[in-house]
Design a protein around this motif. Structure first.
Motif, PDB file in Angstrom:
ATOM      1  N   VAL A  36      -5.800  -5.951 -11.009  1.00  0.00           N
ATOM      2  CA  VAL A  36      -4.444  -6.494 -10.981  1.00  0.00           C
ATOM      3  C   VAL A  36      -4.000  -6.808 -12.413  1.00  0.00           C
ATOM      4  CG1 VAL A  36      -3.069  -8.483 -10.290  1.00  0.00           C
ATOM      5  CG2 VAL A  36      -4.564  -7.375  -8.628  1.00  0.00           C
ATOM      6  N   GLU A  37      -4.927  -7.348 -13.186  1.00  0.00           N
ATOM      7  CA  GLU A  37      -4.616  -7.712 -14.569  1.00  0.00           C
ATOM      8  C   GLU A  37      -4.433  -6.454 -15.432  1.00  0.00           C
ATOM      9  OE1 GLU A  37      -3.338 -10.335 -16.987  1.00  0.00           O
ATOM     10  OE2 GLU A  37      -4.062 -10.934 -15.004  1.00  0.00           O
ATOM     11  N   ASN A  89      -1.160  -4.522 -14.606  1.00  0.00           N
ATOM     12  CA  ASN A  89       0.107  -5.246 -14.652  1.00  0.00           C
ATOM     13  C   ASN A  89       1.175  -4.393 -15.344  1.00  0.00           C
ATOM     14  OD1 ASN A  89       2.170  -6.969 -15.973  1.00  0.00           O
ATOM     15  ND2 ASN A  89       1.035  -8.598 -14.976  1.00  0.00           N
ATOM     16  N   PRO A  90       2.360  -4.279 -14.721  1.00  0.00           N
ATOM     17  CA  PRO A  90       3.375  -3.359 -15.266  1.00  0.00           C
ATOM     18  C   PRO A  90       3.876  -3.758 -16.662  1.00  0.00           C
ATOM     19  CG  PRO A  90       4.200  -4.558 -13.350  1.00  0.00           C
ATOM     20  CD  PRO A  90       2.743  -4.829 -13.436  1.00  0.00           C
ATOM     21  N   ASP A  91       3.805  -5.042 -17.032  1.00  0.00           N
ATOM     22  CA  ASP A  91       4.298  -5.432 -18.359  1.00  0.00           C
ATOM     23  C   ASP A  91       3.173  -5.618 -19.368  1.00  0.00           C
ATOM     24  OD1 ASP A  91       6.833  -5.537 -17.368  1.00  0.00           O
ATOM     25  OD2 ASP A  91       6.640  -7.643 -16.796  1.00  0.00           O
ATOM     26  N   THR A  92       2.223  -6.453 -18.979  1.00  0.00           N
ATOM     27  CA  THR A  92       1.239  -6.886 -19.959  1.00  0.00           C
ATOM     28  C   THR A  92      -0.117  -6.240 -19.768  1.00  0.00           C
ATOM     29  OG1 THR A  92       0.764  -8.756 -18.512  1.00  0.00           O
ATOM     30  CG2 THR A  92       2.322  -9.129 -20.289  1.00  0.00           C
ATOM     31  N   PHE A 145       4.162   0.811 -12.094  1.00  0.00           N
ATOM     32  CA  PHE A 145       3.683  -0.302 -11.275  1.00  0.00           C
ATOM     33  C   PHE A 145       2.674   0.270 -10.276  1.00  0.00           C
ATOM     34  CE2 PHE A 145       5.231  -4.203  -8.636  1.00  0.00           C
ATOM     35  CZ  PHE A 145       3.972  -4.750  -8.767  1.00  0.00           C
ATOM     36  N   LEU A 190       0.243  -0.789  -8.523  1.00  0.00           N
ATOM     37  CA  LEU A 190      -0.077  -1.418  -7.243  1.00  0.00           C
ATOM     38  C   LEU A 190       1.178  -1.710  -6.425  1.00  0.00           C
ATOM     39  CD1 LEU A 190      -2.870  -3.817  -8.484  1.00  0.00           C
ATOM     40  CD2 LEU A 190      -3.124  -1.633  -7.328  1.00  0.00           C
ATOM     41  N   GLY A 191       2.344  -1.297  -6.941  1.00  0.00           N
ATOM     42  CA  GLY A 191       3.571  -1.611  -6.226  1.00  0.00           C
ATOM     43  C   GLY A 191       4.314  -0.386  -5.744  1.00  0.00           C
ATOM     44  N   ASP A 192       3.754   0.790  -6.032  1.00  0.00           N
ATOM     45  CA  ASP A 192       4.401   2.021  -5.608  1.00  0.00           C
ATOM     46  C   ASP A 192       3.460   2.748  -4.668  1.00  0.00           C
ATOM     47  OD1 ASP A 192       6.554   4.288  -6.484  1.00  0.00           O
ATOM     48  OD2 ASP A 192       4.572   5.161  -6.096  1.00  0.00           O
ATOM     49  N   ASN A 237      -7.909  -6.693  -1.377  1.00  0.00           N
ATOM     50  CA  ASN A 237      -7.715  -7.373  -2.652  1.00  0.00           C
ATOM     51  C   ASN A 237      -6.626  -6.751  -3.514  1.00  0.00           C
ATOM     52  OD1 ASN A 237      -9.625  -9.660  -2.933  1.00  0.00           O
ATOM     53  ND2 ASN A 237     -11.065  -8.073  -2.339  1.00  0.00           N
ATOM     54  N   LEU A 238      -6.174  -5.569  -3.142  1.00  0.00           N
ATOM     55  CA  LEU A 238      -5.194  -4.901  -4.004  1.00  0.00           C
ATOM     56  C   LEU A 238      -3.822  -4.717  -3.342  1.00  0.00           C
ATOM     57  CD1 LEU A 238      -7.365  -2.082  -5.643  1.00  0.00           C
ATOM     58  CD2 LEU A 238      -6.631  -4.213  -6.678  1.00  0.00           C
ATOM     59  N   TYR A 239      -3.781  -4.733  -2.011  1.00  0.00           N
ATOM     60  CA  TYR A 239      -2.511  -4.355  -1.382  1.00  0.00           C
ATOM     61  C   TYR A 239      -1.524  -5.525  -1.356  1.00  0.00           C
ATOM     62  CZ  TYR A 239      -3.007  -6.421   3.357  1.00  0.00           C
ATOM     63  OH  TYR A 239      -3.098  -7.271   4.426  1.00  0.00           O
ATOM     64  N   ASN A 240      -0.295  -5.224  -1.019  1.00  0.00           N
ATOM     65  CA  ASN A 240       0.771  -6.211  -0.957  1.00  0.00           C
ATOM     66  C   ASN A 240       1.923  -5.583  -0.183  1.00  0.00           C
ATOM     67  OD1 ASN A 240       2.848  -5.003  -2.965  1.00  0.00           O
ATOM     68  ND2 ASN A 240       0.869  -4.834  -3.988  1.00  0.00           N
ATOM     69  N   LEU A 246       4.677  -4.401  -0.787  1.00  0.00           N
ATOM     70  CA  LEU A 246       5.351  -3.225  -1.338  1.00  0.00           C
ATOM     71  C   LEU A 246       4.669  -1.926  -0.932  1.00  0.00           C
ATOM     72  CD1 LEU A 246       6.190  -4.340  -4.975  1.00  0.00           C
ATOM     73  CD2 LEU A 246       7.827  -3.731  -3.210  1.00  0.00           C
TER      74      LEU A 246
END
Lengths: 308, 569
Positions: free
Chosen positions: A137-138, A141-144, A160, A162-164, A247-250, A252
């Motif tokens: 996740v770290e 991260n899409p920004d950092t 992203f 983990l968000g697509d 641990n990874l899904y959400n 989105l």
């Protein structure tokens, strides 16, 4: 030779004075009966509305209601399809990468380098997905996150992961492959070590290069091992990896990332629904059994190899 | 081949017969239920039952409990005190770890194997408690509580009688709630004080001011590392909207007049589900705007409580809603790496229609379940014991429980309690966790009074100190400065109690919830998160509401209100 062995074995079985041997088997048979077969009786829960205070004997029978619930649930088709997709992708890429890695590392002649590399690729296998989940996740991260910073440095827009939905699939499969390919290659390396060196020497004399040797000696010699590995991995076709996905899904990525196990987990959260989870477990076991039997047949027909 | 089949068949038959043998022993033992003798009277001399009465119990091992001097749950300073002072012998039959759920599994096994139940035990999982209530093996405590509980204990429960609701069936009470203070479970707005000072800004009173502050926290590099790596507001929203003690989202939706995932009364007095109220739509639109401006993290959909704690510790978070213990955890972890990084608690900014809402915790933490086979003596002995613990609220002796606390929670020096971890031989061990309830006896309103006095720095009377006595914390503990932040946050929280929304639905899951709740929650999270991420327009919310209603939501609403009608008087 083989015929002789068969005859010999048959003789022992029929000998009358071998009862001591059977006696020694009893503890093992009992253990299997008590800890493997007896708990299977609990499978009847899948056809009941199980309540702990009624026990298995007195709970109400509901027939196939639990299975109906699973298959009539609006999301279940999607969830089963997602599970299959992720599991098959993992299986395929996992197989190719372990085999490829084993072939490559087998050619490394310097022992120190070889064992160092092997140790390093083994390591991720021992990390739990709870820990790795946080790290990924770290990292993603899409920004950092490190990965996206590198991408940005190369002029690529941040992703992203983990968000697509599609990138999620990619991430899940590739991270699983990364985690397991080192460990999975052990069995192939063992098989390669067992190949008769005389075959290679003969091939070299005939002028076969490395590539030809791999193609005509290593790979054909490993067909039985590959058949075993593939057949056994088929039993995992409905296990897409709960620890990892959870641990990874959400929300989105529910569309492609939600699998049977995470679905059962969320249903179970609402109330301890033993019967439903038993029904799902039974369903998964039956599908695995059918697949293993099918694969075994194919392996037997195609590779003429008996696993059991 | 034939033989093989036969072997398989035989082993299957064997397996089945084995399992049925096991199952047979599950059967109930009819005719074995004895009626408690109603006439028994206990002889009590100076508060001590003569001869001592034994209460059998089982308990879950609290992972935070500590023992010293070779003590354990079965035998410790508290059980010895109970026996010697009250004449109540607490006999623990077995203990099991509660953190990993094995205690609850063991309880249910006890039920399904038909084992004899202990006289009483504590459970905190709704699912376990409901299983026992449905089993018919619990005592209806309505009458016993009326008859034997002291006035103080009754008054304590009456602070919030809804504490009974989850344990009631057909108007009868089947378990006694273990009370807990709800003050402090509400969110206050925690703001990085050092950033606020550095940017020369003030805590926000309105939504606009809050947005300005978020903007500053994100774009003016408050941590001074030259990178744009801070977020204005942190929220936990992975899998569900509510439930994280830090990074709570309820107050954010509350600024717009609704709280998702919570049942609360509408204008007509019936319960309504917050997730489908129009206020949520406005809030989601706003969250989308904040997401686009970078006020909230770009991977916010992945943030759960642990991630929130991690980001706070990493010094990335400007503001968040959280319970009163924020500075103890995760605040202390941030302090460890950055001694000037302090979060202070502030009142929530005014909502859009000058109205605010936020969640408040349930008034109970667990429940005491009593077997219907308990003997009359043991039942009375239990109430005698529990009443004694509640006596601290009508006492003015701060050392009322000295008998088991001295040398464990504190040591007495010059007539005062010294709570310094380092001064107590063998370290500090909170004895309140040794009690039957596994927690201090709470009288919420009296406890709050004493806590508020502490927060305001007013002098505490002996009666106030006695009200704190069950916790083993007698007055301000200077050895732990972070506790000041907690009491101050409680004080800040009490100033806005009119915004508190408790969970009104306390019944067991309804029929439709069992079959549809997962679907509805997933649908909700899908819609919410996609709106926040701008993947769907905010109008999608209306479609969701229609779908929610037609996919079982309307049925659930009906069932919830049927339950509500049975408890509402």
């Amino acid at each position: 030779m083989e015929m002789a062995a068969k005859k010999h074995r048959g003789k022992i079985v029929r000998r009358k004075d071998s009862w001591q041997l059977y006696l020694m088997l009893i503890p093992a048979v009992l253990l299997v009966l008590i800890f493997v077969y007896m708990p299977m009786g609990g499978l009847v829960m899948a056809f009941q509305d199980y309540k702990p205070y009624h026990g298995i004997l007195n709970s109400d029978w509901v027939g196939l209601d639990q299975f109906k619930f699973l298959f009539e649930y609006p999301d279940s088709v999607q969830v089963i399809w997602n599970t299959l997709r992720i599991a098959v992708l993992k299986m395929f890429f996992g197989f190719v990468s372990t085999l490829g890695f084993a072939l490559l590392i087998n050619e490394v002649r310097r022992k120190a380098l070889r064992s160092t590399v092997q140790t390093f690729v083994f390591l991720p296998h021992f990390l739990s997905w709870v820990v790795l989940g946080g790290i990924f996740v770290e990292l993603l991260n899409p920004d950092t996150g490190l990965v996206n910073q590198v991408l940005q440095g190369m002029g690529i827009k941040p992703i992203f992961f983990l968000g697509d939905n599609n990138w999620f699939l990619f991430t899940v499969v590739s991270s699983e492959v990364w985690k397991e390919f080192g460990y999975g290659s052990i069995i192939f390396l063992a098989a390669m070590a067992g190949i008769n060196p005389a075959l290679y020497e003969a091939a070299q004399l005939d002028g076969a290069g490395k590539w030809k040797q791999v193609l005509h000696i290593t790979l054909p010699s490993m067909i039985p091992t590959m058949a075993v590995v593939l057949t056994l991995s088929l039993s995992q076709v409905l296990n897409a990896g709960f620890d990892q996905i959870f641990n990874l899904y959400n929300p989105l990525v529910y569309e492609k990332g939600d699998i049977i196990d995470t679905f059962v987990y969320r249903v179970g959260l609402i109330d301890g629904n033993y019967s439903f989870s038993t029904a799902v477990g039974l369903f998964k076991s039956i599908v695995s059994l059918i697949l293993i039997m099918g694969a075994y047949r194919v392996a037997y027909k195609v590779a003429d190899y008996k696993i059991f | 081949m034939r033989n093989k089949k036969k072997i398989i068949f035989t082993s299957l038959v064997l397996a089945l017969s084995f399992s049925s043998v096991i199952a047979c022993s599950n059967g109930n033992e009819p005719g074995n239920t004895k009626q408690p003798e109603k006439s028994a009277e206990l002889k009590i001399v100076d508060g001590k039952i003569e001869p001592a009465v034994t209460i059998t119990m089982v308990r879950g091992e609290d992972p935070t409990v500590k023992f010293k001097n070779g003590e354990n749950y079965m035998d410790n300073v508290h059980t010895r005190w109970a026996k010697e002072t009250l004449g109540v012998e607490l006999k623990t039959l077995w203990t099991s770890a509660s953190g990993d759920g094995s205690y609850d599994t063991k309880l249910k096994l006890m039920l399904s194997s038909g084992d004899k139940m202990p006289d009483l035990f504590v459970a905190n999982q709704a699912n376990t408690i409901n299983t026992f209530i449905d089993s018919g093996k619990l005592l209806d405590v309505t009458e016993a509580f009326d008859k034997y509980a002291s006035d103080t204990w009754k008054a304590a429960v009456n602070d919030d009688p809804t504490a009974w609701y989850p344990f009631m069936k057909d108007g009868k009470k089947f378990a006694i709630p273990v009370l807990r203070p709800t003050m402090g479970t509400q969110s206050t707005l925690w703001i990085r004080q050092d950033w606020l000072d550095k940017l020369n800004m003030k805590a926000p009173n309105t939504l606009e001011e809050m947005e300005a502050l978020m903007d500053a926290f994100v774009n003016q590099d408050p941590d001074g590392n030259g990178k744009k790596d801070t977020v204005g507001l942190e929220i936990a929203m992975k899998d569900q909207m509510l439930g994280a003690p830090m990074g709570d989202s309820s107050w954010i939706f509350g600024l717009f007049g609704a709280i998702p995932e919570r049942w609360y009364p509408s204008a007509d007095g019936n319960l309504q589900y917050g997730s489908i109220q129009p206020g949520v739509k406005t809030a989601l639109g706003k969250l989308n705007e904040w997401k686009n401006k970078g006020f909230i993290a770009s991977d916010i959909a992945l943030h759960d409580f642990n991630k929130v704690a991690e980001n706070v510790t990493a010094g990335k978070v400007g503001m968040l809603g959280g319970e009163s213990w924020m500075m103890v955890y995760p605040g202390s972890m941030l302090l460890a790496s950055n001694p000037t990084a302090i979060y202070n608690s502030y009142p929530l900014p005014k909502g859009v229609n000058s109205e605010n809402m936020r969640t408040v915790g349930n008034p109970y933490s667990s429940a005491i379940l009593i077997s219907k086979d308990i003997s009359e003596e043991a039942l009375q002995a239990f109430f005698h014991y529990q009443n004694a613990l509640y006596d601290s609220y009508i006492s003015d002796d701060p050392f009322i429980f000295k008998g088991f606390q001295d040398g464990y929670d504190y040591i007495i020096q010059d007539g005062k309690a010294n709570m310094d971890e380092k001064q107590i031989p063998g370290g500090k061990t909170p004895t309140m966790k040794y009690t039957i309830a596994g927690a201090d006896a709470v009288y919420p309103s009296k406890r709050l009074e004493a806590n508020l006095k502490m927060a305001k720095g007013e002098a505490l009377t002996n009666a106030d100190l006695a009200a704190l006595a069950p916790t083993g914390i007698l007055g301000i503990d200077d050895t732990n400065p972070l506790e000041h932040f907690t009491t101050k946050a409680i004080l800040v929280g009490t100033e806005q109690t009119d915004t508190d929304v408790p969970e009104y639905f306390q019944g067991p899951s309804t029929k439709t919830m069992l079959s549809r709740k997962e679907l509805l929650t997933k649908m909700q999270m899908d819609t919410y998160i996609e709106i926040i991420y701008g993947k769907k327009p905010v109008e999608e919310f209306d479609t969701f509401v229609q779908k929610w209603k037609s996919s079982g939501g309307d049925d659930i609403t009906k069932e919830v209100n049927e339950w509500y009608a049975t408890v509402k008087k």
